[in-house]
Design a protein around this motif. Structure first.
Motif, PDB file in Angstrom:
ATOM      1  N   TRP A 400       2.053  30.078  69.930  1.00 22.08           N
ATOM      2  CA  TRP A 400       1.635  29.342  69.988  1.00 22.08           C
ATOM      3  C   TRP A 400       1.889  28.852  71.591  1.00 22.08           C
ATOM      4  N   VAL A 401       0.847  28.440  71.850  1.00 20.04           N
ATOM      5  CA  VAL A 401       0.801  27.568  73.324  1.00 20.04           C
ATOM      6  C   VAL A 401       1.070  26.585  73.631  1.00 20.04           C
ATOM      7  N   GLY A 402       1.490  25.847  73.997  1.00 25.29           N
ATOM      8  CA  GLY A 402       0.755  24.705  74.625  1.00 25.29           C
ATOM      9  C   GLY A 402       1.353  23.760  75.932  1.00 25.29           C
ATOM     10  N   ILE A 403       0.599  22.618  75.650  1.00 16.64           N
ATOM     11  CA  ILE A 403       0.282  21.953  77.176  1.00 16.64           C
ATOM     12  C   ILE A 403       1.252  20.713  77.382  1.00 16.64           C
ATOM     13  N   TYR A 404       2.111  20.337  77.011  1.00 17.07           N
ATOM     14  CA  TYR A 404       2.992  18.866  77.994  1.00 17.07           C
ATOM     15  C   TYR A 404       2.710  17.937  79.201  1.00 17.07           C
ATOM     16  N   GLN A 405       2.634  16.621  78.758  1.00 18.42           N
ATOM     17  CA  GLN A 405       3.441  16.315  79.887  1.00 18.42           C
ATOM     18  C   GLN A 405       4.916  16.683  80.413  1.00 18.42           C
ATOM     19  N   SER A 406       5.215  16.602  81.974  1.00 21.59           N
ATOM     20  CA  SER A 406       6.361  16.923  81.842  1.00 21.59           C
ATOM     21  C   SER A 406       7.330  16.258  81.424  1.00 21.59           C
ATOM     22  N   ASN A 407       6.827  14.469  80.764  1.00 27.15           N
ATOM     23  CA  ASN A 407       8.134  13.984  80.211  1.00 27.15           C
ATOM     24  C   ASN A 407       8.048  13.795  78.592  1.00 27.15           C
ATOM     25  N   LYS A 408       7.189  14.979  78.071  1.00 29.69           N
ATOM     26  CA  LYS A 408       7.452  14.948  76.490  1.00 29.69           C
ATOM     27  C   LYS A 408       7.992  15.807  76.361  1.00 29.69           C
ATOM     28  N   VAL A 409       8.637  16.021  74.901  1.00 35.65           N
ATOM     29  CA  VAL A 409       9.082  16.472  74.261  1.00 35.65           C
ATOM     30  C   VAL A 409       8.667  17.501  73.091  1.00 35.65           C
ATOM     31  N   PRO A 410       8.766  19.014  73.119  1.00 37.06           N
ATOM     32  CA  PRO A 410       7.776  19.357  71.611  1.00 37.06           C
ATOM     33  C   PRO A 410       8.435  18.864  70.986  1.00 37.06           C
ATOM     34  N   TYR A 446       5.816  28.009  75.437  1.00 36.34           N
ATOM     35  CA  TYR A 446       5.232  29.418  74.478  1.00 36.34           C
ATOM     36  C   TYR A 446       6.365  29.400  73.490  1.00 36.34           C
ATOM     37  N   PHE A 447       5.715  29.255  72.640  1.00 42.13           N
ATOM     38  CA  PHE A 447       6.188  28.898  70.941  1.00 42.13           C
ATOM     39  C   PHE A 447       6.922  29.826  69.785  1.00 42.13           C
ATOM     40  N   LYS A 448       7.944  30.373  69.030  1.00 46.26           N
ATOM     41  CA  LYS A 448       8.056  31.061  68.644  1.00 46.26           C
ATOM     42  C   LYS A 448       7.156  30.803  67.408  1.00 46.26           C
ATOM     43  N   ASP A 449       5.966  31.852  66.768  1.00 45.41           N
ATOM     44  CA  ASP A 449       5.768  31.584  65.095  1.00 45.41           C
ATOM     45  C   ASP A 449       5.531  30.104  64.329  1.00 45.41           C
ATOM     46  N   ASP A 450       4.975  29.567  64.828  1.00 46.72           N
ATOM     47  CA  ASP A 450       4.124  28.256  64.433  1.00 46.72           C
ATOM     48  C   ASP A 450       6.070  26.772  64.455  1.00 46.72           C
ATOM     49  N   GLY A 451       6.842  27.020  65.414  1.00 46.95           N
ATOM     50  CA  GLY A 451       7.751  26.123  65.506  1.00 46.95           C
ATOM     51  C   GLY A 451       8.133  25.905  66.897  1.00 46.95           C
ATOM     52  N   TYR A 452       9.895  25.123  67.342  1.00 46.80           N
ATOM     53  CA  TYR A 452       9.378  24.981  68.600  1.00 46.80           C
ATOM     54  C   TYR A 452      10.423  25.724  69.299  1.00 46.80           C
ATOM     55  N   THR A 453      10.453  26.660  68.631  1.00 46.50           N
ATOM     56  CA  THR A 453      12.080  27.615  69.522  1.00 46.50           C
ATOM     57  C   THR A 453      11.046  27.931  70.807  1.00 46.50           C
ATOM     58  N   GLU A 454      11.434  27.689  71.760  1.00 48.89           N
ATOM     59  CA  GLU A 454      10.555  28.524  73.739  1.00 48.89           C
ATOM     60  C   GLU A 454      11.184  29.696  73.492  1.00 48.89           C
ATOM     61  N   ILE A 455       9.962  30.513  73.444  1.00 50.27           N
ATOM     62  CA  ILE A 455       9.863  32.045  74.226  1.00 50.27           C
ATOM     63  C   ILE A 455      10.409  32.541  75.555  1.00 50.27           C
ATOM     64  N   ALA A 456       9.727  31.607  76.406  1.00 52.70           N
ATOM     65  CA  ALA A 456       9.650  31.594  77.973  1.00 52.70           C
ATOM     66  C   ALA A 456       9.971  30.870  78.353  1.00 52.70           C
ATOM     67  N   THR A 457      10.001  30.859  79.827  1.00 53.40           N
ATOM     68  CA  THR A 457      10.246  29.879  80.697  1.00 53.40           C
ATOM     69  C   THR A 457       9.565  28.955  80.843  1.00 53.40           C
ATOM     70  N   ARG A 458       9.123  27.759  80.760  1.00 55.40           N
ATOM     71  CA  ARG A 458       7.964  26.624  81.797  1.00 55.40           C
ATOM     72  C   ARG A 458       7.064  27.166  82.279  1.00 55.40           C
ATOM     73  N   VAL A 459       5.906  26.623  82.907  1.00 52.76           N
ATOM     74  CA  VAL A 459       4.885  26.902  83.966  1.00 52.76           C
ATOM     75  C   VAL A 459       4.335  25.451  84.196  1.00 52.76           C
TER      76      VAL A 459
END
Length: 466
Positions: A400-410, A446-459
């Motif tokens: 999945w992909v998600g949008i966060y405010q810059s000061n927020k932690v997935p 961009y997160f791996k498989d319903d978890g919070y492991t990020e697999i790409a560099t944030r934009v």
């Protein structure tokens, strides 16, 4: 105690729910990117080395004095990361794979495995999942992670040994292994006999199972004792060698594998079947009795019947090296035979050789492509669609992909907006921020498989608000 338990349970529920704000946006707005858009996306990549050993352990090494230790020595000497084993028996209610792991651990080497019969897999990498009993224990498989972005499904095979049709032109029956009145050189008759085995059904079962792995984005590797030659060997250049008696035989199962996109790693690296025949059968093992090695005493029994195949829908795999491992001699007309004519790349064992087969070691070079995400612009106003392009990503339906405010932690904070990528490795999703979202800096992850492991560099991007 009950109060503490409920508090812990509530905290776990909150943490598990932090991805979602309320309900997910619908999946049908996830689309595949046109190829022209994908080409515009650049990805960082790295090269991984993976060494695979195929070894028939000849009834778990019991046919040779010190054979079990010889198996361990062969694994260590090979330096293999993945080992596919044939003729696993679990004699006397033992667990052969567990014994191998314990012996390797005693040498301060950590490997992983699982119990199976007939075949086995030993892995230097932790095993994510495994499957046994594929087509009556002709195969098993394990899935491993080479890195965050690259998974391999490794299969071990030991196919039906009966109807050993390559003995027919050599003048021996492929079931009784008795000498016949004359050789069979009719290629159609040889192929018909070959189909009387269950090898073709076994390979069909493998191809079907492996298709699911390939379609999920995994690299597939198959190592095994096939008890059948290759169509890449019994060619015009070999027709008058090794008692082929003029036959050119398109052996069905190697033909099937090639038709399905698999490649024979040894022949990829060693293309000449005359100067590098790559014989794996039968090994002239001086630690074994000669009579136990001879099946067709008046024939040249040499053949290549042990293989390491591979396939990858993303073309990430190259063969760096593929060599035969074992005694240099073979069995010819009932005797051990050393032939200096053939220049196979070869590794001679330093310890007791445990098998009547020779092994095969293939070293793969694998390109690991990092997933990427990009945006269609860098500044957004209230109500604007935020199109997130992703490429070379996870084929799991719940990446999945998600949008966060810059000061927020997935994982600690909710995503402001998110969507699953629905099993597509490359594509796009359309997101939008809720109307009450504050102006400021945000990022897409961009997160791996319903978890919070990020697999790409944030934009990152800027949101001007309403």
């Amino acid at each position: 105690m009950k109060t503490n338990f409920l508090t812990i349970l509530l905290c776990c529920f909150i943490l598990m729910s932090c991805k979602k704000d309320n309900t997910p946006t619908t999946a049908n707005s996830t689309i595949a990117l046109p190829s022209t858009m994908l080409k515009a996306s650049t990805s960082a990549s790295s090269t991984l080395s993976l060494k695979v050993l195929q070894l028939n352990v000849w009834q778990e090494g019991t046919k040779v004095s010190g054979g079990f230790n010889g198996i361990i020595d062969a694994i260590v000497q090979s330096g293999a990361d993945l080992i596919t084993l044939s003729e696993v028996r679990n004699y006397n209610n033992t667990n052969f794979s567990a014994r191998v792991l314990a012996a390797l651990s005693a040498k301060n080497l950590t490997f992983y495995s699982f119990k199976d019969n007939n075949v086995g897999i030993i892995s230097r990498y932790p095993i994510v999942s495994f499957k046994t009993g594929i087509y009556g224990n002709a195969f098993d498989k394990a899935v491993i992670n080479l890195d965050l972005n690259t998974q391999v499904a490794i299969y071990s095979a030991h196919l039906d040994y009966l109807n050993y049709a390559c003995y027919l032109p050599r003048g021996y029956d492929g079931n009784s292994f008795q000498k016949m009145s004359q050789p069979v050189t009719d290629v159609n008759a040889i192929l018909a006999s070959n189909l009387q085995s269950s090898r073709d059904e076994e390979i069909a079962a493998f191809v079907n199972d492996a298709k699911l792995e390939r379609d999920s984005g995994r690299i597939v590797i198959l190592g095994g004792d096939f008890n059948e030659p290759s169509h890449l060997d019994w060619v015009n250049e070999q027709k008058n060698l090794f008692d082929h008696r003029g036959t050119i035989v398109p052996w069905q199962n190697s033909v099937t594998l090639y038709a399905r996109g698999f490649k024979d790693s040894y022949r990829v690296r060693n293309s000449n079947p005359v100067t590098a025949p790559g014989f794996t059968w039968a090994a002239f093992n001086t630690s074994a009795s000669l009579s136990s090695l001879v099946w067709a005493p008046d024939a040249d029994e040499r053949d290549r019947i042990d293989y390491i195949y591979y396939a990858d829908n993303s073309n990430r795999v190259n063969v760096s090296e593929s060599i035969v491992f074992g005694p240099s001699g073979s069995i010819v007309r009932g005797q051990g035979y050393e032939d200096p004519t053939y220049t196979n790349p070869f590794l001679i064992p330093t310890g007791t050789w445990p098998s009547d087969h020779k092994g095969l070691i293939t070293t793969f070079s694998i390109t690991s492509i990092k997933p990427t995400i990009s945006l269609n612009k860098t500044n957004y106003a209230n109500g604007e669609t935020i199109t997130v392009n992703f490429a070379n990503g996870s084929t799991n339906a719940k990446a999945w992909v998600g949008i966060y405010q810059s000061n927020k932690v997935p994982g600690t904070n909710y995503a402001n907006s998110w969507k699953y990528t629905n099993g597509m490795s490359s594509g796009s999703v359309a997101l939008s921020l809720p109307a009450n979202s504050p102006a400021g800096s945000y990022y897409v992850a961009y997160f791996k498989d319903d978890g919070y492991t990020e697999i790409a560099t944030r934009v990152s991007f800027n949101y001007t608000g309403g």
